[in-house]
Design a protein around this motif. Structure first.
Motif, PDB file in Angstrom:
ATOM      1  N   THR A  31       0.839  -1.191   0.000  1.00  0.00           N
ATOM      2  CA  THR A  31       0.000   0.000   0.000  1.00  0.00           C
ATOM      3  C   THR A  31       0.878   1.246   0.000  1.00  0.00           C
ATOM      4  OG1 THR A  31      -1.739  -1.131   1.204  1.00  0.00           O
ATOM      5  CG2 THR A  31      -1.777   1.265   1.276  1.00  0.00           C
ATOM      6  N   ARG A  92     -14.753   0.143  -7.706  1.00  0.00           N
ATOM      7  CA  ARG A  92     -14.636   1.593  -7.866  1.00  0.00           C
ATOM      8  C   ARG A  92     -14.445   2.264  -6.517  1.00  0.00           C
ATOM      9  NH1 ARG A  92     -13.274   2.760 -12.964  1.00  0.00           N
ATOM     10  NH2 ARG A  92     -14.555   1.598 -14.395  1.00  0.00           N
ATOM     11  N   GLU A  93     -14.204   3.541  -6.567  1.00  0.00           N
ATOM     12  CA  GLU A  93     -14.034   4.343  -5.360  1.00  0.00           C
ATOM     13  C   GLU A  93     -15.265   4.215  -4.467  1.00  0.00           C
ATOM     14  OE1 GLU A  93     -13.579   9.088  -4.356  1.00  0.00           O
ATOM     15  OE2 GLU A  93     -13.005   8.328  -6.312  1.00  0.00           O
ATOM     16  N   ARG A  94     -15.017   3.995  -3.195  1.00  0.00           N
ATOM     17  CA  ARG A  94     -16.105   3.895  -2.240  1.00  0.00           C
ATOM     18  C   ARG A  94     -16.440   5.274  -1.706  1.00  0.00           C
ATOM     19  NH1 ARG A  94     -12.046   0.940   0.136  1.00  0.00           N
ATOM     20  NH2 ARG A  94     -11.166   2.838  -0.648  1.00  0.00           N
ATOM     21  N   GLN A  95     -17.700   5.496  -1.469  1.00  0.00           N
ATOM     22  CA  GLN A  95     -18.162   6.810  -1.027  1.00  0.00           C
ATOM     23  C   GLN A  95     -17.464   7.210   0.264  1.00  0.00           C
ATOM     24  OE1 GLN A  95     -22.395   7.137  -0.748  1.00  0.00           O
ATOM     25  NE2 GLN A  95     -22.343   9.318  -0.360  1.00  0.00           N
ATOM     26  N   LYS A  97     -14.321   7.675   0.744  1.00  0.00           N
ATOM     27  CA  LYS A  97     -12.953   7.157   0.873  1.00  0.00           C
ATOM     28  C   LYS A  97     -12.146   7.564  -0.357  1.00  0.00           C
ATOM     29  CE  LYS A  97     -13.955   3.265   3.834  1.00  0.00           C
ATOM     30  NZ  LYS A  97     -13.530   1.932   4.177  1.00  0.00           N
ATOM     31  N   GLN A  98     -10.848   7.466  -0.228  1.00  0.00           N
ATOM     32  CA  GLN A  98      -9.975   7.800  -1.350  1.00  0.00           C
ATOM     33  C   GLN A  98     -10.044   6.713  -2.424  1.00  0.00           C
ATOM     34  OE1 GLN A  98      -5.975   8.035   0.109  1.00  0.00           O
ATOM     35  NE2 GLN A  98      -6.016   6.022   1.044  1.00  0.00           N
ATOM     36  N   PRO A  99      -9.659   7.039  -3.663  1.00  0.00           N
ATOM     37  CA  PRO A  99      -9.653   6.024  -4.733  1.00  0.00           C
ATOM     38  C   PRO A  99      -8.721   4.869  -4.363  1.00  0.00           C
ATOM     39  CG  PRO A  99      -9.291   8.223  -5.619  1.00  0.00           C
ATOM     40  CD  PRO A  99      -9.221   8.344  -4.129  1.00  0.00           C
ATOM     41  N   LEU A 100      -9.007   3.679  -4.878  1.00  0.00           N
ATOM     42  CA  LEU A 100      -8.177   2.510  -4.592  1.00  0.00           C
ATOM     43  C   LEU A 100      -6.821   2.577  -5.285  1.00  0.00           C
ATOM     44  CD1 LEU A 100     -10.933  -0.207  -4.861  1.00  0.00           C
ATOM     45  CD2 LEU A 100      -9.816   0.608  -2.780  1.00  0.00           C
ATOM     46  N   SER A 102      -3.994   5.359  -7.103  1.00  0.00           N
ATOM     47  CA  SER A 102      -3.647   6.760  -7.303  1.00  0.00           C
ATOM     48  C   SER A 102      -2.529   6.834  -8.331  1.00  0.00           C
ATOM     49  CB  SER A 102      -3.216   7.415  -5.986  1.00  0.00           C
ATOM     50  OG  SER A 102      -2.033   6.808  -5.498  1.00  0.00           O
ATOM     51  N   THR A 122      -3.931   2.227  -2.748  1.00  0.00           N
ATOM     52  CA  THR A 122      -4.157   2.904  -1.477  1.00  0.00           C
ATOM     53  C   THR A 122      -4.656   1.932  -0.418  1.00  0.00           C
ATOM     54  OG1 THR A 122      -6.400   3.519  -2.120  1.00  0.00           O
ATOM     55  CG2 THR A 122      -4.641   5.106  -2.596  1.00  0.00           C
ATOM     56  N   GLU A 123      -4.874   0.666  -0.782  1.00  0.00           N
ATOM     57  CA  GLU A 123      -5.290  -0.377   0.160  1.00  0.00           C
ATOM     58  C   GLU A 123      -4.577  -1.672  -0.176  1.00  0.00           C
ATOM     59  OE1 GLU A 123      -9.358  -1.089   0.893  1.00  0.00           O
ATOM     60  OE2 GLU A 123      -9.844   1.030   1.106  1.00  0.00           O
TER      61      GLU A 123
END
Length: 133
Positions: A31, A92-95, A97-100, A102, A122-123
């Motif tokens: 990550t 997709r990006e979770r509400q 939270k940052q995009p998975l 970058s 990012t995870e």
């Protein structure tokens, strides 16, 4: 009396194309760390029948998006998904939270090959795959 001209059918010229990383990914991927390969990380659009890179035609100039997929690909399953299956499994990006992913998630192909820029997860537990847009 009207005469009808014959109807001509042109055979389908659809191709079986696949995007592939041309270099091995450096594993594990952590990550926040840049996704890297053993050398310059790049992708190629390959004709699955001839195994050659598609260097001509509109396909050779596509814009590709790197996405996160839900799935376990350790055993090789998921390699032959139809477009609907692939799209259904994009995470997709979770509400809130940052995009998975970058960085430079879009890669332009030139003569069927594209260089992957700075991309990082990012995870944890995410595997890189590519999708043609």
């Amino acid at each position: 009396m009207m005469t009808r001209s014959p109807t001509y059918t042109v055979p389908s010229t659809s191709k079986n194309l696949q995007l592939q990383f041309t270099t091995r990914l450096s594993l594990p991927i952590f990550t926040g760390s840049k996704v890297e390969g053993e050398g310059t990380l790049s992708i190629a659009l390959v004709d699955t029948l001839t195994r050659e890179v598609v260097v001509m035609g509109k396909e050779s100039l596509l814009k590709v998006e790197i996405v996160v997929l839900e799935g376990d690909f350790e055993d090789g399953e998921g390699n032959d998904w139809i477009a609907q299956e692939f799209n259904t499994n994009i995470v997709r990006e979770r509400q809130g939270k940052q995009p998975l992913l970058s960085g430079d998630v879009f890669v332009g192909l030139d003569r069927g090959i594209g260089r992957v820029g700075d991309v990082s997860f990012t995870e944890l537990d995410m595997q890189p795959k590519v999708q043609v847009n």
